[in-house]
Design an enzyme around this catalytic site. Structure first.
Site, PDB file in Angstrom:
ATOM      1  N   TYR A 112       0.860  -1.240  -0.208  1.00  0.00           N
ATOM      2  CA  TYR A 112       0.115  -0.074  -0.050  1.00  0.00           C
ATOM      3  C   TYR A 112       0.714   1.269   0.139  1.00  0.00           C
ATOM      4  CZ  TYR A 112       0.779   1.014   5.129  1.00  0.00           C
ATOM      5  OH  TYR A 112       1.342   1.100   6.222  1.00  0.00           O
ATOM      6  N   LYS A 119       6.403  -1.618   2.062  1.00  0.00           N
ATOM      7  CA  LYS A 119       5.091  -1.021   2.530  1.00  0.00           C
ATOM      8  C   LYS A 119       4.071  -2.113   2.482  1.00  0.00           C
ATOM      9  CE  LYS A 119       3.112   3.416   3.273  1.00  0.00           C
ATOM     10  NZ  LYS A 119       3.260   3.383   4.734  1.00  0.00           N
ATOM     11  N   GLU A 173      11.848   2.280  14.310  1.00  0.00           N
ATOM     12  CA  GLU A 173      11.277   3.316  13.883  1.00  0.00           C
ATOM     13  C   GLU A 173       9.985   3.265  14.464  1.00  0.00           C
ATOM     14  OE1 GLU A 173       9.815   2.868   9.927  1.00  0.00           O
ATOM     15  OE2 GLU A 173       9.821   0.500  10.067  1.00  0.00           O
ATOM     16  N   LEU A 217      11.051   1.265   7.325  1.00  0.00           N
ATOM     17  CA  LEU A 217      10.343   1.681   6.013  1.00  0.00           C
ATOM     18  C   LEU A 217      11.217   3.064   5.525  1.00  0.00           C
ATOM     19  CD1 LEU A 217       8.150   1.535   3.899  1.00  0.00           C
ATOM     20  CD2 LEU A 217       6.909   3.210   5.105  1.00  0.00           C
TER      21      LEU A 217
HETATM   22  N1  PDD Z   1       3.020   5.069   7.533  1.00  0.00           N
HETATM   23  N2  PDD Z   1       7.542   3.760   9.370  1.00  0.00           N
HETATM   24  C1  PDD Z   1       6.453   3.163   9.012  1.00  0.00           C
HETATM   25  C2  PDD Z   1       6.523   1.858   9.585  1.00  0.00           C
HETATM   26  C3  PDD Z   1       5.485   3.833   8.503  1.00  0.00           C
HETATM   27  O1  PDD Z   1       4.085   2.833   8.460  1.00  0.00           O
HETATM   28  C4  PDD Z   1       5.460   5.042   8.025  1.00  0.00           C
HETATM   29  C5  PDD Z   1       4.178   5.579   7.332  1.00  0.00           C
HETATM   30  C6  PDD Z   1       6.647   5.618   8.012  1.00  0.00           C
HETATM   31  C7  PDD Z   1       6.641   6.918   7.358  1.00  0.00           C
HETATM   32  O2  PDD Z   1       6.786   7.001   6.219  1.00  0.00           O
HETATM   33  P1  PDD Z   1       6.264   8.174   5.346  1.00  0.00           P
HETATM   34  O3  PDD Z   1       7.068   9.465   5.702  1.00  0.00           O
HETATM   35  O4  PDD Z   1       6.524   7.698   4.033  1.00  0.00           O
HETATM   36  O5  PDD Z   1       4.681   8.142   5.697  1.00  0.00           O
HETATM   37  C8  PDD Z   1       7.699   4.790   8.728  1.00  0.00           C
HETATM   38  C9  PDD Z   1       1.891   5.557   6.999  1.00  0.00           C
HETATM   39  C10 PDD Z   1       1.496   6.961   7.000  1.00  0.00           C
HETATM   40  C11 PDD Z   1       0.809   4.662   7.389  1.00  0.00           C
HETATM   41  O6  PDD Z   1       0.809   3.570   7.378  1.00  0.00           O
HETATM   42  O7  PDD Z   1      -0.471   5.174   7.374  1.00  0.00           O
END
Ligand code: PDD
Length: 290
Positions: A33, A149, A182, A207
């Site tokens: 996703y 992801k 993270e 991620l």
């Molecule tokens: N999540 N690490 C994890 C495990 C994440 O699920 C996310 C983002 C991030 C930050 O990535 P980005 O800056 O590209 O949003 C780091 C999204 C927002 C979600 O699952 O809703």
């Protein structure tokens, strides 16, 4: 103003949007996703998000369900038709519908594509920024390919729930070596007492956040010293500042960690500087990725 969604080639009313019960996303969490923020009616960092989606697909041996150009058209249309000014686009691709089996389905089975877009009034909330957020640490229970992801988010869900039950906004996850990997859905950062901005380097343990990339870039432009290296809970507890980043929160100061204040428990100056730079990079168009 009824919402619409996109499901496998069709725009459908959101309330009746469906996938089959034998969709592999539903049965096996066999899919990937993306979440893309919409700011002032335009997707932020569209190209990096689509690039990351392509990587997640390739690493999961999934096919693009439609061409990239078509997908872009769908996203933009959903933003427009759902009247999203500030909000989110969600894209999910699974390995399609087939009788439950761990092996891949036959080639002719098409992957499932679902796209939604919705408004989010608290996107980049100034009030939440000023308040700052609490974080707790929990053991990282996830698999060894967190760089994909994947929609398989059970460890993230369980950890976030525990955080919430303990009154925290997010959980930072501790790897077996004692370093923080993270957050459950965000990237973790600290600022040392000498002003160095630190976040973990890219690896399968995290991620690769798109917000992370933009913040790294802005920090360097601002002349800050940025170090991509792992940090421990102790490093974070003794840091001058801590913050988290993600598509849905932008940049948020972490003011308590495991119930203990970070410094004096108020948003730090570097975090504030980065947030201001981040927001102005969005309005200057630099982040739009068209
Ligand atoms: N999540 N690490 C994890 C495990 C994440 O699920 C996310 C983002 C991030 C930050 O990535 P980005 O800056 O590209 O949003 C780091 C999204 C927002 C979600 O699952 O809703």
């Amino acid at each position: 103003m009824s919402r619409i969604a996109y499901v496998n080639g069709q725009y459908v009313p959101f309330a009746s949007a469906r996938v089959h019960i034998e969709d592999r996303g539903y049965q096996l969490a066999d899919g990937v996703y993306e979440v893309i923020a919409v700011w002032d009616g335009r997707p932020i960092d569209l190209l990096p998000h689509l690039r990351r989606l392509g990587r997640s697909l390739a690493e999961s041996r999934l096919e693009w369900p439609v061409g990239e150009r078509t997908l872009r058209t769908v996203l933009l249309l959903l933003v427009e038709r759902n009247y999203v000014r500030n909000g989110m686009i969600y894209i999910q691709i699974s390995r399609g519908i087939y009788k439950r089996n761990f092996l891949f389905p036959p080639k002719e089975v098409r992957s499932t594509l679902v796209v939604t877009a919705h408004s989010h009034s608290r996107l980049a909330s100034a009030a939440l920024f000023e308040q700052g957020v609490s974080v707790i640490t929990l053991n990282d229970l996830r698999w060894q390919r967190c760089d994909i992801k994947s929609i398989s988010l059970l460890p993230n869900v369980l950890s976030r729930q525990v955080a919430s039950e303990r009154g925290a906004f997010e959980a930072w996850l501790l790897g077996s070596d004692g370093t923080i990997t993270e957050g459950t859905s965000s990237t973790a950062w600290i600022v040392t007492n000498s002003g160095h901005v630190i976040t973990r380097p890219l690896s399968p343990a995290i991620l690769g956040g798109i917000t992370r990339e933009r913040v790294l870039c802005l920090a360097k432009l601002l002349g800050l010293i940025v170090l991509e290296r792992p940090f421990t809970l102790e490093d974070a507890q003794h840091a001058a500042e801590a913050f988290l980043t993600s598509t849905t929160t932008f940049i948020l100061p972490v003011v308590t960690l495991n119930g203990r204040q970070i410094k004096n428990g108020i948003p730090g100056a570097v975090t504030r500087l980065l947030r201001t730079a981040y927001l102005s990079s969005l309005t200057s168009g630099a982040a739009m990725g068209w």
